[in-house]
Design a protein around this motif. Structure first.
Motif, PDB file in Angstrom:
ATOM      1  N   ILE A   1       6.038  12.980   1.009  1.00  0.00           N
ATOM      2  CA  ILE A   1       5.048  13.341  -0.008  1.00  0.00           C
ATOM      3  C   ILE A   1       5.023  14.845  -0.249  1.00  0.00           C
ATOM      4  CG2 ILE A   1       2.572  13.483  -0.449  1.00  0.00           C
ATOM      5  CD1 ILE A   1       2.318  10.657   0.402  1.00  0.00           C
ATOM      6  N   SER A   2       5.001  15.633   0.782  1.00  0.00           N
ATOM      7  CA  SER A   2       4.954  17.092   0.609  1.00  0.00           C
ATOM      8  C   SER A   2       6.181  17.622  -0.137  1.00  0.00           C
ATOM      9  CB  SER A   2       4.799  17.770   1.969  1.00  0.00           C
ATOM     10  OG  SER A   2       4.755  19.157   1.815  1.00  0.00           O
ATOM     11  N   PRO A   3       7.400  17.227   0.253  1.00  0.00           N
ATOM     12  CA  PRO A   3       8.557  17.696  -0.522  1.00  0.00           C
ATOM     13  C   PRO A   3       8.556  17.178  -1.963  1.00  0.00           C
ATOM     14  CG  PRO A   3       9.274  16.831   1.595  1.00  0.00           C
ATOM     15  CD  PRO A   3       7.822  16.534   1.472  1.00  0.00           C
ATOM     16  N   LEU A   4       8.108  15.948  -2.176  1.00  0.00           N
ATOM     17  CA  LEU A   4       8.069  15.415  -3.538  1.00  0.00           C
ATOM     18  C   LEU A   4       7.082  16.182  -4.407  1.00  0.00           C
ATOM     19  CD1 LEU A   4       8.257  11.556  -2.974  1.00  0.00           C
ATOM     20  CD2 LEU A   4       9.948  12.996  -4.099  1.00  0.00           C
ATOM     21  N   VAL A   5       5.926  16.473  -3.854  1.00  0.00           N
ATOM     22  CA  VAL A   5       4.922  17.243  -4.604  1.00  0.00           C
ATOM     23  C   VAL A   5       5.470  18.629  -4.918  1.00  0.00           C
ATOM     24  CG1 VAL A   5       2.644  18.316  -4.446  1.00  0.00           C
ATOM     25  CG2 VAL A   5       2.952  15.944  -3.749  1.00  0.00           C
ATOM     26  N   SER A   6       6.144  19.249  -3.959  1.00  0.00           N
ATOM     27  CA  SER A   6       6.740  20.567  -4.197  1.00  0.00           C
ATOM     28  C   SER A   6       7.851  20.495  -5.242  1.00  0.00           C
ATOM     29  CB  SER A   6       7.314  21.133  -2.899  1.00  0.00           C
ATOM     30  OG  SER A   6       6.298  21.258  -1.933  1.00  0.00           O
ATOM     31  N   ALA A   7       8.602  19.403  -5.241  1.00  0.00           N
ATOM     32  CA  ALA A   7       9.725  19.266  -6.183  1.00  0.00           C
ATOM     33  C   ALA A   7       9.259  19.028  -7.605  1.00  0.00           C
ATOM     34  CB  ALA A   7      10.631  18.126  -5.732  1.00  0.00           C
TER      35      ALA A   7
ATOM     36  N   SER B   1      -1.161  15.030  -7.853  1.00  0.00           N
ATOM     37  CA  SER B   1      -1.085  16.438  -7.486  1.00  0.00           C
ATOM     38  C   SER B   1      -0.458  17.285  -8.590  1.00  0.00           C
ATOM     39  CB  SER B   1      -0.288  16.605  -6.199  1.00  0.00           C
ATOM     40  OG  SER B   1       1.059  16.268  -6.427  1.00  0.00           O
ATOM     41  N   SER B   2       0.371  16.663  -9.423  1.00  0.00           N
ATOM     42  CA  SER B   2       1.069  17.447 -10.446  1.00  0.00           C
ATOM     43  C   SER B   2       0.432  17.336 -11.825  1.00  0.00           C
ATOM     44  CB  SER B   2       2.528  16.993 -10.529  1.00  0.00           C
ATOM     45  OG  SER B   2       2.592  15.651 -10.980  1.00  0.00           O
ATOM     46  N   GLY B   3      -0.351  16.309 -12.072  1.00  0.00           N
ATOM     47  CA  GLY B   3      -0.965  16.125 -13.379  1.00  0.00           C
ATOM     48  C   GLY B   3      -0.030  15.492 -14.396  1.00  0.00           C
ATOM     49  N   THR B   4       1.215  15.280 -14.030  1.00  0.00           N
ATOM     50  CA  THR B   4       2.199  14.646 -14.901  1.00  0.00           C
ATOM     51  C   THR B   4       2.737  13.410 -14.205  1.00  0.00           C
ATOM     52  OG1 THR B   4       2.841  16.842 -15.662  1.00  0.00           O
ATOM     53  CG2 THR B   4       4.333  15.057 -16.192  1.00  0.00           C
TER      54      THR B   4
ATOM     55  N   ALA C   1       0.831  -1.204   0.000  1.00  0.00           N
ATOM     56  CA  ALA C   1       0.000   0.000   0.000  1.00  0.00           C
ATOM     57  C   ALA C   1       0.868   1.257   0.000  1.00  0.00           C
ATOM     58  CB  ALA C   1      -0.937  -0.008   1.198  1.00  0.00           C
ATOM     59  N   ALA C   2       1.874   1.288   0.847  1.00  0.00           N
ATOM     60  CA  ALA C   2       2.730   2.472   0.922  1.00  0.00           C
ATOM     61  C   ALA C   2       3.545   2.652  -0.355  1.00  0.00           C
ATOM     62  CB  ALA C   2       3.665   2.363   2.124  1.00  0.00           C
ATOM     63  N   THR C   3       4.130   1.569  -0.842  1.00  0.00           N
ATOM     64  CA  THR C   3       4.998   1.674  -2.009  1.00  0.00           C
ATOM     65  C   THR C   3       4.218   2.046  -3.265  1.00  0.00           C
ATOM     66  OG1 THR C   3       6.474   0.056  -1.020  1.00  0.00           O
ATOM     67  CG2 THR C   3       6.751   0.459  -3.353  1.00  0.00           C
ATOM     68  N   LEU C   4       2.995   1.583  -3.385  1.00  0.00           N
ATOM     69  CA  LEU C   4       2.212   1.885  -4.576  1.00  0.00           C
ATOM     70  C   LEU C   4       1.429   3.189  -4.455  1.00  0.00           C
ATOM     71  CD1 LEU C   4       0.876  -1.681  -5.408  1.00  0.00           C
ATOM     72  CD2 LEU C   4       2.781  -0.455  -6.451  1.00  0.00           C
ATOM     73  N   LEU C   5       1.097   3.601  -3.245  1.00  0.00           N
ATOM     74  CA  LEU C   5       0.284   4.796  -3.064  1.00  0.00           C
ATOM     75  C   LEU C   5       1.085   6.094  -3.197  1.00  0.00           C
ATOM     76  CD1 LEU C   5      -2.563   5.780  -2.500  1.00  0.00           C
ATOM     77  CD2 LEU C   5      -2.047   5.680  -0.054  1.00  0.00           C
ATOM     78  N   VAL C   6       2.329   6.106  -2.789  1.00  0.00           N
ATOM     79  CA  VAL C   6       3.129   7.327  -2.866  1.00  0.00           C
ATOM     80  C   VAL C   6       3.248   7.841  -4.305  1.00  0.00           C
ATOM     81  CG1 VAL C   6       5.446   8.293  -2.518  1.00  0.00           C
ATOM     82  CG2 VAL C   6       4.350   6.994  -0.698  1.00  0.00           C
ATOM     83  N   PRO C   7       3.604   7.013  -5.297  1.00  0.00           N
ATOM     84  CA  PRO C   7       3.635   7.542  -6.675  1.00  0.00           C
ATOM     85  C   PRO C   7       2.281   8.052  -7.164  1.00  0.00           C
ATOM     86  CG  PRO C   7       4.810   5.470  -6.568  1.00  0.00           C
ATOM     87  CD  PRO C   7       4.124   5.654  -5.246  1.00  0.00           C
ATOM     88  N   ILE C   8       1.206   7.395  -6.761  1.00  0.00           N
ATOM     89  CA  ILE C   8      -0.133   7.842  -7.173  1.00  0.00           C
ATOM     90  C   ILE C   8      -0.413   9.236  -6.616  1.00  0.00           C
ATOM     91  CG2 ILE C   8      -2.605   7.425  -6.861  1.00  0.00           C
ATOM     92  CD1 ILE C   8      -1.982   4.421  -6.946  1.00  0.00           C
ATOM     93  N   LEU C   9      -0.111   9.460  -5.344  1.00  0.00           N
ATOM     94  CA  LEU C   9      -0.371  10.763  -4.723  1.00  0.00           C
ATOM     95  C   LEU C   9       0.491  11.866  -5.329  1.00  0.00           C
ATOM     96  CD1 LEU C   9      -0.741   9.669  -0.999  1.00  0.00           C
ATOM     97  CD2 LEU C   9      -2.555  10.336  -2.579  1.00  0.00           C
ATOM     98  N   VAL C  10       1.759  11.566  -5.596  1.00  0.00           N
ATOM     99  CA  VAL C  10       2.646  12.574  -6.180  1.00  0.00           C
ATOM    100  C   VAL C  10       2.188  12.925  -7.597  1.00  0.00           C
ATOM    101  CG1 VAL C  10       5.003  13.015  -6.984  1.00  0.00           C
ATOM    102  CG2 VAL C  10       4.629  11.985  -4.754  1.00  0.00           C
ATOM    103  N   ASN C  11       1.846  11.910  -8.386  1.00  0.00           N
ATOM    104  CA  ASN C  11       1.422  12.150  -9.766  1.00  0.00           C
ATOM    105  C   ASN C  11       0.067  12.862  -9.827  1.00  0.00           C
ATOM    106  OD1 ASN C  11       3.734  10.967 -10.778  1.00  0.00           O
ATOM    107  ND2 ASN C  11       2.792   8.963 -10.963  1.00  0.00           N
TER     108      ASN C  11
END
Length: 121
Positions: free
Chosen positions: A82-88, A41-44, A29-39
């Motif tokens: 997640i927050s730093p990744l989304v910002s990056a 939020s950015s649309g890419t 759940a953690a390994t698969l959910l983090v990329p989904i959340l980052v993507n």
């Protein structure tokens, strides 16, 4: 009924299977959910789930090799980033890569401090 096990203890096989299944669900759940959340939020698509799974597996094997299997740890995605990744994602792939490198360097510095001063600090 024993609720806490020491490192050398071995739980009964039925409990061990339940613990393993719970760990599998949490890790996946953690390994698969983090990329989904980052993507999302950015649309890419900056992060792929397959790359996250491969990185988690390769990182875990490398860690086990470096510690001679003395520290059984799974290395995977962390919700703390997640927050730093989304910002990056504003800076693209380079921003995400440099953010991960600098976060890793912080961990290395902390590990060196603990190695030098001991864990009692």
């Amino acid at each position: 009924m024993k609720l806490v096990y020491d490192v050398a203890d071995k739980p009964p096989i039925k409990k061990n299977l339940i613990y393993a299944f719970q760990q599998l669900l949490a890790i996946m759940a953690a390994t698969l959910l983090v990329p989904i959340l980052v993507n999302s939020s950015s649309g890419t698509t900056y992060m792929s789930q397959s790359a996250a799974l491969f990185g988690a597996g390769a990182g875990t094997v490398f860690y086990l090799f470096m510690t001679s299997k003395k520290s059984p740890v799974f290395l995977g995605s962390s919700f703390a980033f997640i927050s730093p990744l989304v910002s990056a994602t504003v800076f693209g792939y380079l921003g995400i890569f440099l953010g991960a490198v600098f976060a890793g360097l912080v961990y290395v510095i902390i590990a060196l401090i603990i190695k030098k001063t001991g864990s009692a600090w």
